[in-house]
Scaffold this motif. Structure first.
Motif, mmCIF file in Angstrom:
data_model
loop_
_atom_site.group_PDB
_atom_site.id
_atom_site.type_symbol
_atom_site.label_atom_id
_atom_site.label_comp_id
_atom_site.label_asym_id
_atom_site.label_seq_id
_atom_site.Cartn_x
_atom_site.Cartn_y
_atom_site.Cartn_z
ATOM 1 N N THR A 109 0.808 -1.252 -0.051
ATOM 2 C CA THR A 109 -0.124 -0.061 -0.019
ATOM 3 C C THR A 109 0.783 1.199 0.039
ATOM 4 N N VAL A 110 0.856 1.869 -1.030
ATOM 5 C CA VAL A 110 1.586 3.483 -1.157
ATOM 6 C C VAL A 110 0.787 4.492 -0.531
ATOM 7 N N VAL A 111 1.306 5.201 0.576
ATOM 8 C CA VAL A 111 0.590 6.195 1.201
ATOM 9 C C VAL A 111 1.235 7.593 0.695
ATOM 10 N N SER A 112 0.625 8.330 -0.220
ATOM 11 C CA SER A 112 0.991 9.560 -0.647
ATOM 12 C C SER A 112 0.121 10.629 -0.815
ATOM 13 N N ARG A 113 0.011 11.650 -1.450
ATOM 14 C CA ARG A 113 -0.861 12.589 -1.923
ATOM 15 C C ARG A 113 -1.948 12.286 -2.945
ATOM 16 N N PRO A 114 -3.071 12.265 -2.963
ATOM 17 C CA PRO A 114 -4.051 11.962 -3.905
ATOM 18 C C PRO A 114 -3.553 12.139 -5.331
ATOM 19 N N PHE A 115 -2.964 13.155 -5.594
ATOM 20 C CA PHE A 115 -2.630 13.440 -6.958
ATOM 21 C C PHE A 115 -1.662 12.512 -7.623
ATOM 22 N N PHE A 116 -0.887 11.738 -6.862
ATOM 23 C CA PHE A 116 -0.063 10.798 -7.322
ATOM 24 C C PHE A 116 -0.605 9.405 -7.629
ATOM 25 N N LYS A 117 -1.732 9.245 -7.360
ATOM 26 C CA LYS A 117 -2.261 8.061 -7.455
ATOM 27 C C LYS A 117 -2.281 7.003 -8.882
ATOM 28 N N PRO A 118 -2.414 8.020 -9.900
ATOM 29 C CA PRO A 118 -2.465 7.655 -11.337
ATOM 30 C C PRO A 118 -0.880 7.060 -11.622
ATOM 31 N N PHE A 119 0.042 7.329 -10.684
ATOM 32 C CA PHE A 119 1.387 6.637 -10.926
ATOM 33 C C PHE A 119 1.438 5.263 -10.667
ATOM 34 N N PHE A 120 0.626 4.613 -9.965
ATOM 35 C CA PHE A 120 0.602 3.296 -9.123
ATOM 36 C C PHE A 120 -0.267 2.490 -9.886
ATOM 37 N N GLU A 121 -1.132 3.050 -10.736
ATOM 38 C CA GLU A 121 -2.486 2.367 -11.187
ATOM 39 C C GLU A 121 -1.675 1.095 -12.227
ATOM 40 N N GLY A 122 -2.534 0.083 -12.287
ATOM 41 C CA GLY A 122 -2.025 -0.960 -12.954
ATOM 42 C C GLY A 122 -0.762 -1.919 -12.368
ATOM 43 N N ILE A 123 -0.195 -1.526 -11.362
ATOM 44 C CA ILE A 123 0.796 -2.295 -11.045
ATOM 45 C C ILE A 123 0.206 -3.525 -10.091
ATOM 46 N N PRO A 124 0.535 -4.754 -10.211
ATOM 47 C CA PRO A 124 -0.177 -5.820 -9.727
ATOM 48 C C PRO A 124 -0.035 -5.781 -7.954
ATOM 49 N N ASN A 125 -1.090 -6.144 -7.336
ATOM 50 C CA ASN A 125 -0.872 -6.197 -5.559
ATOM 51 C C ASN A 125 -0.360 -4.705 -5.121
ATOM 52 N N VAL A 126 -0.390 -3.790 -5.867
ATOM 53 C CA VAL A 126 -0.203 -2.565 -5.157
ATOM 54 C C VAL A 126 -1.675 -1.626 -5.114
ATOM 55 N N SER A 127 -1.634 -1.169 -3.921
ATOM 56 C CA SER A 127 -2.988 -0.332 -3.582
ATOM 57 C C SER A 127 -2.589 0.934 -3.245
ATOM 58 N N PHE A 128 -3.373 1.996 -3.181
ATOM 59 C CA PHE A 128 -2.893 3.345 -2.916
ATOM 60 C C PHE A 128 -3.806 3.974 -1.650
ATOM 61 N N PHE A 129 -3.212 4.769 -0.883
ATOM 62 C CA PHE A 129 -4.070 5.465 0.306
ATOM 63 C C PHE A 129 -3.663 6.907 0.119
ATOM 64 N N GLY A 130 -4.471 7.828 -0.012
ATOM 65 C CA GLY A 130 -4.489 9.100 -0.469
ATOM 66 C C GLY A 130 -4.733 9.844 0.980
ATOM 67 N N VAL A 131 -3.300 10.630 1.161
ATOM 68 C CA VAL A 131 -3.531 11.366 2.730
ATOM 69 C C VAL A 131 -4.054 12.721 2.416
ATOM 70 N N ASP A 132 -4.922 12.925 3.508
ATOM 71 C CA ASP A 132 -5.868 14.371 3.503
ATOM 72 C C ASP A 132 -5.177 15.197 4.462
ATOM 73 N N LEU A 133 -4.116 15.760 4.016
ATOM 74 C CA LEU A 133 -3.518 16.785 4.914
ATOM 75 C C LEU A 133 -4.000 18.118 5.204
ATOM 76 N N LYS A 134 -5.249 18.270 4.421
ATOM 77 C CA LYS A 134 -5.769 19.625 4.597
ATOM 78 C C LYS A 134 -6.915 19.463 5.554
ATOM 79 N N ARG A 135 -7.329 18.529 5.996
ATOM 80 C CA ARG A 135 -8.553 18.132 6.804
ATOM 81 C C ARG A 135 -8.283 16.906 7.900
#
Length: 349
Positions: free
Chosen positions: A38-64
């Motif tokens: 699971t990659v934890v990063s800013r939501p803007f970067f989610k497309p970088f990891f799309e399509g990689i097997p066994n990889v999920s993305f968690f978008g951090v909400d640093l403003k709220r």
């Protein structure tokens, strides 16, 4: 059936640094079939990891939700629900230190990125400079995973297959019937930006080549205005900035044959897709560990150290030594064009 080993990889910014994690993560899950990430990063970067097997993305909400110390505790609580087995801190900044401490206190094995600050300081200092390559950021990521017991090799990297060109892009690009060159002429700091009058020469010369099309990348109204000036009336130069969203820009980059970039995020994005990337360097230098992934060193065109012997003066480009403001003018536009033509000819053999 054995349980998958779940690694949480924490890297919030910047664009290029996040992009540099992609080849590492792709190799990790490819070489360890029992691992999920699971990659934890800013939501803007989610497309970088799309399509990689066994990889999920968690978008951090640093403003709220994840703002401040209380928000980081909330972030830890959110991530703990994912049943994490390992925490890999690829960022090593205050936020990641706090979150990894929560995980460590909870009994989760933690590994931390070593940024090699001492070697970088030796490389950039004015006196007693040690001019030799430091360990690359990609290798630093690999070492972080090794601390958790996961050996990963990038000797034979693999990249995502090129998807079809998005229909929304075709009205700007047309069908691909020639060599496509991307140019990203901007960077966060002026010391890393090739003078625009020289970049104009590069673009004008390249645009005269038949069977080639040039796409200009950037962001924001100011940069778009400058890109339109660089385009001039060259029919085969297209300003793509501001016309499509990030996912479409990423799709276009995957269809490029070559990217010309500063020491900036676009270089690393193109490299994470396995594209040929030529970079121009001013106050910074590829020896600092931020050369684009899997590129020959001669694709990195640096300012003249005989004329400017104190280079590099900075790791990130935020420091400029007096008298070095015009260091990038020591890079001849014809040298840039010749390198691009050389790479184009290699590709078309």
């Amino acid at each position: 059936m054995s349980k998958s080993k779940h690694i949480l990889i924490f890297r919030l910014s910047a664009m290029g640094d996040v992009a540099m994690t992609v080849p590492v993560i792709r190799a990790l899950v490819s070489q360890h079939s029992d691992v999920k990430v699971t990659v934890v990063s800013r939501p803007f970067f989610k497309p970088f990891f799309e399509g990689i097997p066994n990889v999920s993305f968690f978008g951090v909400d640093l403003k709220r939700r994840h703002k401040g110390l209380a928000g980081l505790w909330c972030l830890y609580q959110d991530l703990k629900k994912l049943d994490v087995d390992y925490f890999a801190d690829f960022h090593n900044v205050l936020r990641s230190k706090i979150v990894r401490t929560f995980f460590k206190l909870g009994g989760t094995p933690v590994a931390v990125l070593d940024k090699g600050r001492a070697a970088k300081k030796e490389l950039t200092r004015v006196e007693n400079k040690v001019f030799k390559p430091v360990q690359s950021m990609v290798e630093n990521h690999l070492n972080t995973l090794r601390k958790l017991g996961f050996d990963v090799s990038l000797d034979n990297p693999t990249f995502a297959s090129v998807p079809p060109l998005l229909p929304e892009l075709k009205k700007h690009t047309g069908e691909k019937d020639c060599f496509w060159i991307g140019i990203a002429p901007f960077a966060q700091y002026d010391s890393k930006v090739y003078p625009l009058d020289l970049m104009q020469e590069v673009i004008d010369i390249l645009s005269e080549r038949e069977r080639s099309k040039i796409f200009l990348f950037g962001g924001g109204e100011k940069e778009i205005a400058m890109l339109n000036q660089l385009k001039r009336d060259n029919y085969n130069v297209v300003v793509i900035a501001g016309k499509v969203k990030l996912n479409a820009e990423l799709n276009l980059i995957q269809h490029l044959d070559l990217m010309l970039s500063m020491d900036s995020g676009n270089a690393h994005i193109a490299a994470m897709y396995g594209k040929k990337v030529i970079t121009l360097w001013g106050a910074t230098h590829p020896y600092a560990g931020f050369a684009p992934f899997n590129q020959p060193m001669d694709y990195c065109i640096t300012s003249d150290r005989e004329q400017y012997p104190l280079l590099p003066t900075s790791i990130y480009g935020n420091k400029v030594v007096e008298g070095y403001e015009n260091a990038m003018r020591s890079i001849d536009p014809l040298r840039v064009v010749d390198k691009i033509v050389e790479v184009v000819n290699e590709e078309t053999k």
